[in-house]
Enzyme design. Structure first.
Site, short mmCIF file in Angstrom:
data_model
loop_
_atom_site.label_atom_id
_atom_site.label_comp_id
_atom_site.label_asym_id
_atom_site.label_seq_id
_atom_site.Cartn_x
_atom_site.Cartn_y
_atom_site.Cartn_z
N HIS A 40 1.21 -0.92 -0.07
CA HIS A 40 -0.25 0.03 0.20
C HIS A 40 0.73 1.46 -0.04
O HIS A 40 0.86 2.04 -0.80
CB HIS A 40 -0.67 -0.42 1.16
CG HIS A 40 -1.87 -1.12 1.49
ND1 HIS A 40 -2.47 -1.01 0.74
CD2 HIS A 40 -1.21 -2.10 2.05
CE1 HIS A 40 -3.64 -2.64 1.21
NE2 HIS A 40 -2.95 -2.86 1.73
N ASP A 41 1.58 1.06 1.06
CA ASP A 41 2.07 3.18 0.96
C ASP A 41 2.89 3.49 0.30
O ASP A 41 3.35 4.07 0.16
CB ASP A 41 2.28 3.00 2.73
CG ASP A 41 1.20 2.41 3.70
OD1 ASP A 41 1.72 2.80 4.86
OD2 ASP A 41 -0.05 2.94 3.42
#
Ligand code: RIB
Ligand code: CA
Length: 318
Positions: free
Chosen positions: A248-249
C-alpha cells in the site's frame, strides 16, 4: 523521476509503521536527489503510538539515517477508541526481520507542533504532506493552526477505496476507518489532495518474483524488506487468494518520484462519519453523478511493473 535542475521535494511522512509504511520510508530515503524528508511524524494506527514511533526510528537506522528527525504524535483518534491491526502486521507492527532497537533519539517536540511549525517556516507551496496512516496528526494540525492549510503544497495519502470498498470492514479502508472525523477534516480542508486508494494498491501485489528481487539485492535493506513481505503477505494472500500481498504505502512515495505510473480522476470524495455500518467509507463520486465539488485526485490504476522496478532500483541505493 527527478530532473537534475529541480531541487529535492520537501516532505513530511506521517506514518504508522507497519511493514508497508517501512518500505515507503525506505523508498523515500533511497531517493535523496528527489526527496528531502523534513521529518517523520508517527501516529497510532497499525499498532499503538509507542510502537509506531519506535518502528519509524528502527527503519531510519536500517537505512543508515539516524539523522532523520522522528516525532511522536497522536495516541488515539479524534473521536473513537483506537483500532489496531496486529492481525496483519504482528504484535510489534514490524514483524518479519529481526531489527535492533533504535538508538537514535525521538524528538521532544510533539508531531503536531512540528507539522505546524514546519509549514509556517517554509514558503507556501513548498512542503508536501505524505500521510500513510490514520489522519489524526494532520487533522489536529489543521484544527490547531488553520493558517497552515493554504501553505501545504500537496497532500499525497494512502487511504480509502471505491471499487475495492473496504479491508477492515466491508465498507471502509483501515486508515480512514480508524479516524473518520480526521479524514473528514482533511478532505474538506481545501488543500490539494492526491489519494492512493485500495483501488490502486490492490494492483501493486508483491508476487514471489518481485519479493525475490528485493532479497536478491543482498543488502540488509533488501533482505529486511523481503522478510517484512514474507510476514505480512500471509494474511492478505489468504484473504484475497492473490499471488501476493498489496504493497500500500510505497505508492505514495512512488507518485512523488514518477506520477506517470498512476492514472485517476479529479472527483468529489466525502467521508462517512455518522453510520456505524459504513463508518469511514470514502464516498467517491467516480462517475460524477452528483454536483458535489471535486476535492481530490483519486487514483484508479497503476503501472505495477514500473512501480516495482522503481522501488527495487531505489532500495538498491541503501
Ligand atoms: O489499509 C492499508 C493501510 O492501513 C496501510 O497504510 C497500512 O499500513 C495500514 O496503515
Ligand atoms: Ca500505514
Amino acid at each position: 523521476m527527478g530532473d537534475f535542475n529541480m531541487p529535492a521535494r520537501k516532505i513530511i511522512i506521517d506514518t504508522d509503521p507497519g511493514q508497508d509504511d517501512a518500505v515507503a520510508i525506505l523508498l523515500a530515503l533511497g531517493s535523496p536527489k528527489d526527496i528531502e524528508i523534513l521529518g517523520i511524524t508517527a501516529v497510532a494506527g497499525n499498532v499503538p503510538l509507542a510502537l509506531t514511533q519506535k518502528n519509524a526510528r528502527m527503519v531510519c537506522e536500517l537505512a543508515g539515517r539516524p539523522d532523520i528527525k522522528v516525532y511522536a504524535g497522536s495516541k488515539h483518534p479524534l473521536a473513537h477508541r483506537l483500532v489496531t491491526a496486529e492481525h496483519v502486521h504482528g504484535k510489534t507492527g514490524l514483524d518479519g526481520p529481526t531489527l535492533p532497537d533504535p538508538t537514535m533519539p525521538l524528538q521532544d517536540q510533539h508531531a503536531v507542533d512540528f507539522i505546524i511549525e514546519t509549514l509556517r517556516n517554509h514558503p507556501a507551496g513548498t512542503v508536501t504532506l505524505c500521510p500513510l496512516g490514520p489522519l489524526t496528526n494532520i487533522a489536529s494540525a489543521f484544527n490547531q493552526a488553520p493558517d497552515i492549510i493554504e501553505k501545504v503544497q500537496e497532500i499525497v495519502l494512502m487511504g480509502g477505496a471505491y471499487f475495492e470498498v473496504g479491508n477492515i470492514t466491508p465498507a471502509a479502508e483501515f486508515n480512514i476507518y480508524v479516524d473518520p472525523e480526521a479524514a473528514e477534516i482533511v478532505f474538506k480542508a481545501g488543500a490539494p489532495i492526491t489519494v492512493m486508494p485500495l483501488d490502486v494498491t490492490h494492483k501493486a501485489l508483491v508476487t514471489k518474483s518481485r519479493n525475490d528481487a528485493f532479497r536478491d539485492l543482498g543488502t540488509p535493506v533488501g533482505i529486511a524488506v523481503a522478510e517484512m513481505t514474507d510476514f505480512f503477505e500471509r494474511f492478505d494472500k489468504e484473504k484475497y487468494g492473490t499471488a501476493g500481498a498489496p504493497l500500500h504505502d510505497p505508492t505514495v512515495i512512488a507518485y512523488l518520484l514518477n506520477p506517470k505510473l498512476f492514472t485517476g480522476r479529479f472527483i468529489n470524495v466525502e467521508i462517512e462519519t455518522k453510520s456505524t455500518l459504513t463508518r469511514g467509507m470514502t464516498v467517491a463520486d467516480w462517475w460524477r453523478v452528483t454536483d458535489r465539488e471535486p476535492n481530490a485526485m483519486f487514483m484508479g490504476d497503476i503501472d505495477a511493473d514500473g512501480f516495482f522496478e522503481l522501488l527495487t532500483n531505489r532500495l538498491a541505493n541503501l
